[in-house]
Enzyme design. Structure first.
Site, PDB file in Angstrom:
ATOM      1  N   CYS A 174      55.201  66.444  39.866  1.00 29.65           N
ATOM      2  CA  CYS A 174      54.004  66.316  40.705  1.00 29.65           C
ATOM      3  C   CYS A 174      52.992  67.406  40.393  1.00 29.65           C
ATOM      4  O   CYS A 174      51.819  67.148  40.166  1.00 29.65           O
ATOM      5  CB  CYS A 174      54.422  66.369  42.178  1.00 29.65           C
ATOM      6  SG  CYS A 174      53.033  66.483  43.288  1.00 29.65           S
ATOM      7  N   CYS A 177      50.966  64.080  40.001  1.00 29.70           N
ATOM      8  CA  CYS A 177      49.951  63.897  41.042  1.00 29.70           C
ATOM      9  C   CYS A 177      48.779  64.864  40.950  1.00 29.70           C
ATOM     10  O   CYS A 177      47.617  64.455  40.999  1.00 29.70           O
ATOM     11  CB  CYS A 177      50.568  64.085  42.439  1.00 29.70           C
ATOM     12  SG  CYS A 177      52.314  63.740  42.600  1.00 29.70           S
ATOM     13  N   LYS A 190      46.636  64.907  37.615  1.00 32.44           N
ATOM     14  CA  LYS A 190      46.027  63.574  37.564  1.00 32.44           C
ATOM     15  C   LYS A 190      44.848  63.471  38.537  1.00 32.44           C
ATOM     16  O   LYS A 190      43.769  63.023  38.176  1.00 32.44           O
ATOM     17  CB  LYS A 190      47.117  62.549  37.903  1.00 32.44           C
ATOM     18  CG  LYS A 190      46.716  61.145  38.029  1.00 32.44           C
ATOM     19  CD  LYS A 190      46.568  60.522  39.377  1.00 32.44           C
ATOM     20  CE  LYS A 190      47.342  60.808  40.575  1.00 32.44           C
ATOM     21  NZ  LYS A 190      48.305  59.869  41.043  1.00 32.44           N
ATOM     22  N   TYR A 219      50.674  51.948  38.524  1.00 30.85           N
ATOM     23  CA  TYR A 219      49.629  52.836  39.053  1.00 30.85           C
ATOM     24  C   TYR A 219      49.226  53.920  38.057  1.00 30.85           C
ATOM     25  O   TYR A 219      48.047  54.258  37.947  1.00 30.85           O
ATOM     26  CB  TYR A 219      50.030  53.392  40.426  1.00 30.85           C
ATOM     27  CG  TYR A 219      50.989  54.570  40.428  1.00 30.85           C
ATOM     28  CD1 TYR A 219      50.517  55.866  40.479  1.00 30.85           C
ATOM     29  CD2 TYR A 219      52.370  54.380  40.403  1.00 30.85           C
ATOM     30  CE1 TYR A 219      51.394  56.947  40.500  1.00 30.85           C
ATOM     31  CE2 TYR A 219      53.243  55.446  40.425  1.00 30.85           C
ATOM     32  CZ  TYR A 219      52.750  56.734  40.473  1.00 30.85           C
ATOM     33  OH  TYR A 219      53.610  57.791  40.482  1.00 30.85           O
ATOM     34  N   GLU A 278      45.440  54.364  36.778  1.00 29.16           N
ATOM     35  CA  GLU A 278      44.724  55.605  37.103  1.00 29.16           C
ATOM     36  C   GLU A 278      44.129  56.218  35.837  1.00 29.16           C
ATOM     37  O   GLU A 278      42.969  56.641  35.823  1.00 29.16           O
ATOM     38  CB  GLU A 278      45.687  56.589  37.791  1.00 29.16           C
ATOM     39  CG  GLU A 278      46.034  56.129  39.202  1.00 29.16           C
ATOM     40  CD  GLU A 278      47.080  56.964  39.916  1.00 29.16           C
ATOM     41  OE1 GLU A 278      47.191  56.818  41.146  1.00 29.16           O
ATOM     42  OE2 GLU A 278      47.806  57.752  39.261  1.00 29.16           O
ATOM     43  N   HIS A 337      30.370  55.438  63.474  1.00 29.39           N
ATOM     44  CA  HIS A 337      29.293  54.860  62.668  1.00 29.39           C
ATOM     45  C   HIS A 337      28.361  55.940  62.141  1.00 29.39           C
ATOM     46  O   HIS A 337      28.064  56.866  62.876  1.00 29.39           O
ATOM     47  CB  HIS A 337      28.529  53.858  63.543  1.00 29.39           C
ATOM     48  CG  HIS A 337      27.458  53.156  62.801  1.00 29.39           C
ATOM     49  ND1 HIS A 337      27.715  52.148  61.900  1.00 29.39           N
ATOM     50  CD2 HIS A 337      26.107  53.342  62.804  1.00 29.39           C
ATOM     51  CE1 HIS A 337      26.568  51.723  61.394  1.00 29.39           C
ATOM     52  NE2 HIS A 337      25.586  52.436  61.918  1.00 29.39           N
ATOM     53  N   GLU A 380      35.022  52.499  59.721  1.00 27.74           N
ATOM     54  CA  GLU A 380      34.767  51.742  60.957  1.00 27.74           C
ATOM     55  C   GLU A 380      35.116  50.259  60.786  1.00 27.74           C
ATOM     56  O   GLU A 380      35.383  49.566  61.760  1.00 27.74           O
ATOM     57  CB  GLU A 380      33.318  51.904  61.434  1.00 27.74           C
ATOM     58  CG  GLU A 380      32.275  51.272  60.543  1.00 27.74           C
ATOM     59  CD  GLU A 380      30.845  51.490  61.053  1.00 27.74           C
ATOM     60  OE1 GLU A 380      30.611  51.311  62.264  1.00 27.74           O
ATOM     61  OE2 GLU A 380      29.967  51.849  60.250  1.00 27.74           O
TER      62      GLU A 380
HETATM   63  P1  FAD Z   1      60.491  66.070  39.733  1.00 29.37           P
HETATM   64  O1  FAD Z   1      59.332  66.573  40.494  1.00 29.37           O
HETATM   65  O2  FAD Z   1      60.231  65.257  38.530  1.00 29.37           O
HETATM   66  O3  FAD Z   1      61.354  67.334  39.336  1.00 29.37           O
HETATM   67  C1  FAD Z   1      62.469  67.253  38.500  1.00 29.37           C
HETATM   68  C2  FAD Z   1      62.584  68.550  37.734  1.00 29.37           C
HETATM   69  O4  FAD Z   1      63.881  68.638  37.159  1.00 29.37           O
HETATM   70  C3  FAD Z   1      61.614  68.663  36.573  1.00 29.37           C
HETATM   71  O5  FAD Z   1      60.876  69.853  36.688  1.00 29.37           O
HETATM   72  C4  FAD Z   1      62.495  68.673  35.334  1.00 29.37           C
HETATM   73  O6  FAD Z   1      61.989  69.485  34.296  1.00 29.37           O
HETATM   74  C5  FAD Z   1      63.793  69.245  35.894  1.00 29.37           C
HETATM   75  N1  FAD Z   1      65.009  68.898  35.163  1.00 29.37           N
HETATM   76  C6  FAD Z   1      65.398  67.655  34.747  1.00 29.37           C
HETATM   77  N2  FAD Z   1      66.624  67.698  34.212  1.00 29.37           N
HETATM   78  C7  FAD Z   1      67.029  68.993  34.270  1.00 29.37           C
HETATM   79  C8  FAD Z   1      68.214  69.672  33.887  1.00 29.37           C
HETATM   80  N3  FAD Z   1      69.250  69.010  33.372  1.00 29.37           N
HETATM   81  N4  FAD Z   1      68.296  71.001  34.079  1.00 29.37           N
HETATM   82  C9  FAD Z   1      67.262  71.671  34.644  1.00 29.37           C
HETATM   83  N5  FAD Z   1      66.118  71.089  35.022  1.00 29.37           N
HETATM   84  C10 FAD Z   1      66.008  69.759  34.868  1.00 29.37           C
HETATM   85  N6  FAD Z   1      53.728  60.709  43.477  1.00 29.37           N
HETATM   86  C11 FAD Z   1      52.936  60.659  44.594  1.00 29.37           C
HETATM   87  O7  FAD Z   1      53.465  60.725  45.709  1.00 29.37           O
HETATM   88  N7  FAD Z   1      51.571  60.552  44.496  1.00 29.37           N
HETATM   89  C12 FAD Z   1      50.947  60.508  43.286  1.00 29.37           C
HETATM   90  O8  FAD Z   1      49.711  60.406  43.233  1.00 29.37           O
HETATM   91  C13 FAD Z   1      51.744  60.582  42.111  1.00 29.37           C
HETATM   92  N8  FAD Z   1      51.159  60.584  40.893  1.00 29.37           N
HETATM   93  C14 FAD Z   1      51.932  60.697  39.776  1.00 29.37           C
HETATM   94  C15 FAD Z   1      51.305  60.715  38.545  1.00 29.37           C
HETATM   95  C16 FAD Z   1      52.052  60.818  37.392  1.00 29.37           C
HETATM   96  C17 FAD Z   1      51.349  60.844  36.055  1.00 29.37           C
HETATM   97  C18 FAD Z   1      53.466  60.903  37.479  1.00 29.37           C
HETATM   98  C19 FAD Z   1      54.289  61.009  36.234  1.00 29.37           C
HETATM   99  C20 FAD Z   1      54.099  60.904  38.706  1.00 29.37           C
HETATM  100  C21 FAD Z   1      53.344  60.802  39.870  1.00 29.37           C
HETATM  101  N9  FAD Z   1      53.945  60.769  41.134  1.00 29.37           N
HETATM  102  C22 FAD Z   1      53.148  60.683  42.256  1.00 29.37           C
HETATM  103  C23 FAD Z   1      55.422  60.769  41.292  1.00 29.37           C
HETATM  104  C24 FAD Z   1      55.917  62.154  41.669  1.00 29.37           C
HETATM  105  O9  FAD Z   1      55.472  63.092  40.718  1.00 29.37           O
HETATM  106  C25 FAD Z   1      57.436  62.135  41.756  1.00 29.37           C
HETATM  107  O10 FAD Z   1      57.831  61.129  42.659  1.00 29.37           O
HETATM  108  C26 FAD Z   1      58.003  63.465  42.247  1.00 29.37           C
HETATM  109  O11 FAD Z   1      57.616  64.525  41.415  1.00 29.37           O
HETATM  110  C27 FAD Z   1      59.551  63.366  42.303  1.00 29.37           C
HETATM  111  O12 FAD Z   1      60.100  64.611  42.642  1.00 29.37           O
HETATM  112  P2  FAD Z   1      61.580  64.977  42.181  1.00 29.37           P
HETATM  113  O13 FAD Z   1      61.911  66.243  42.875  1.00 29.37           O
HETATM  114  O14 FAD Z   1      62.462  63.825  42.357  1.00 29.37           O
HETATM  115  O15 FAD Z   1      61.476  65.209  40.608  1.00 29.37           O
END
Ligand code: FAD
Length: 453
Positions: free
Chosen positions: A45, A50, A53, A181, A185, A442, A447
């Site tokens: 994110c 997010c 973006k 999406y 976007e 308004h 609205e």
């Molecule tokens: P993540 O935030 O992906 O975190 C996972 C982390 O784990 C990463 O940093 C990764 O490097 C790390 N990792 C993975 N494997 C390992 C490992 N084996 N050892 C150590 N570290 C590891 N969501 C919204 O709500 N609104 C939006 O507008 C939106 N826009 C988005 C736009 C884009 C381009 C993308 C790609 C996603 C978007 N999302 C949006 C989705 C949102 O980013 C994810 O739903 C959210 O980040 C999920 O959180 P998470 O904690 O599950 O995983």
């Protein structure tokens, strides 16, 4: 028998939205917590999702604002857009957030390992960089998801949302694979920045899950803005030309598309490859996701998973809530059952769209003929003044038997900002009569929500 001693109470793999929240809350409850992150603290994110973006959406939107400025009496001379300036400013903001998330973990005394971690057993984590193995009473997998790259010759020339934020130059022609999406976007961003954009999709559906009338409206407006669409056209191959550009050959299409960048945004798969889950007896689901119960617990009682890796609802606020609830349950003596009903979501396309609750089609399926649909198809004042023909569309889906509002869906300027507030009313189960009883504010676009008769 003496109780087993662990290095940590909680070891979190992945410092993204879910992992950081779970770490911080668990530590605030007094748990000894460590987190491993293989890329950058903050996760998708903040680092490549997010936030950057949305900043690009803001940056690209100036094109429209500057164009319209003349109507309001402004003279803007020598308009020029410089991609490296916007890109670097966005990346600086990402650095700022990365530092802020790191400080949060530090302040909460969460130990950080900036390396890859895998599961070595029900209570054991292997750190790939140092080769160390540590133990924990509980392990949380919060490794997120990863962009899917379809298999076709030349896919090595294509980029995903991971790379798009780092482009050296603004591509003159962009082909975008996918119609979810993220694809739409970026189509909006590149189109507004003056690139020629072609969206290529293997089916003829865009934005699956959103209300059909809004999807049609988005298609119509974005086509008028110059975005081209190729439906039912899977990628066959991508070839690089001598001048560095790419020929994109689509199945069933005689002429290749020419592009300076090919962005693939065809979905995101749970990030579980090589994670060692088999060492704890955990079997992955069909899409590579980690199956969990309502509490985020896997089939191994000491291992939990939250966020995108569980492939339920791939949105930041959901990962955060799941991480928070897990930490509260494990270390705060507080059981929170997450409610996945009425989750609002948005597409930051241009114009944006947003929705909460049932779409018209979903409501008709669930309630048969007993559904009333109200809509407002209007030209925002801003567009009239700017001589833009684009119209907004708001829809309200109502249960005819109880008058309860089942869903609200909207496309138009600022739709996500307006929908967040409306989502409270839908979540609270308010009725159409409650909306009607509310006096219009308004002049506003919002609205329309209380004026649908
Ligand atoms: P993540 O935030 O992906 O975190 C996972 C982390 O784990 C990463 O940093 C990764 O490097 C790390 N990792 C993975 N494997 C390992 C490992 N084996 N050892 C150590 N570290 C590891 N969501 C919204 O709500 N609104 C939006 O507008 C939106 N826009 C988005 C736009 C884009 C381009 C993308 C790609 C996603 C978007 N999302 C949006 C989705 C949102 O980013 C994810 O739903 C959210 O980040 C999920 O959180 P998470 O904690 O599950 O995983």
């Amino acid at each position: 028998m003496a109780e087993q001693v662990f290095d940590y109470d909680l070891f979190v793999i992945g410092a993204g939205s879910g992992g950081v929240r779970a770490s911080r809350i668990a530590a605030s409850h007094g748990a000894r917590v460590a987190v491993a992150e293989e890329y950058r603290i903050g996760g998708t994110c903040v680092i490549r999702g997010c936030v950057p973006k949305k900043l690009l959406v803001y940056g690209s939107h100036f094109a429209e604002e500057l164009q319209d400025a003349a109507n309001y009496g402004w003279t803007v001379e020598k308009m020029h857009f410089d991609w490296p300036t916007l890109r670097d400013a966005v990346l600086r903001d990402v650095d700022r957030l990365n530092a802020a998330y790191t400080t949060t973990l530090e302040n909460n005394k969460v130990e950080r390992f900036l390396e890859r971690a895998t599961i070595a057993g029900p209570n054991a984590v292997r750190l790939a960089g140092s080769g160390r193995e540590v133990t924990a009473r509980h392990i949380l997998v919060a490794t997120g998801a990863w962009p899917v790259m379809p298999d076709f010759p030349g896919n090595e020339h294509c980029i995903t949302s991971n790379e798009v934020f780092h482009l050296e130059q603004l591509p003159r022609r962009v082909v975008i694979g996918g119609a979810g999406y993220i694809a739409l976007e970026f189509a909006g961003i590149f189109n507004a920045l003056g690139c020629h954009v072609t969206v290529v999709n293997r089916s003829e559906t865009l934005l699956r899950g959103y209300d059909e009338s809004l999807r049609d409206r988005l298609l119509q407006i974005t086509m008028a803005r110059g975005i081209e669409y190729k439906f039912n056209a899977p990628f066959e191959r991508v070839e690089q030309r001598a001048d560095g550009a790419f020929d994109v050959v689509l199945k069933g299409q005689p002429d290749p598309l020419c592009a300076d960048a090919v962005l693939i945004a065809t979905g995101r798969r749970p990030n579980t490859d090589g994670l060692g889950l088999e060492n704890a007896g955990i079997t992955l689901g069909a899409r590579g996701e980690i199956p969990v119960d309502a509490n985020g617990q896997t089939s191994c009682p000491s291992i939990h998973a939250v966020g995108d890796v569980t492939d339920r609802v791939q949105l930041t606020p959901i990962a955060i809530r799941e991480g928070h609830a897990l930490a509260d349950r494990l270390f705060g003596g507080r059981q929170t059952t997450l409610d996945y009903d009425c989750i609002p979501s948005a597409v930051f396309s241009q114009p944006p769209l947003a929705g909460v609750g049932l779409t018209e089609a979903q409501a008709r399926e669930a309630f048969g003929g007993n559904v009333k649909v109200y809509s407002s198809d209007f030209r925002p004042m801003k567009n009239i003044f700017a001589h833009r023909p684009e119209r907004g569309l708001y829809k309200m889906i109502v249960d005819a038997a109880t008058d309860r509002v089942l869903g609200i869906h909207m496309i138009g300027p600022e739709a996500p900002e307006i929908l967040q507030a409306a989502a409270i009313a839908v979540k609270a189960g308010l009725t159409k009569a409650d909306f009607d009883a509310t006096v219009a504010l308004h002049p506003s676009m919002a609205e329309e929500l209380v004026l649908m008769r």
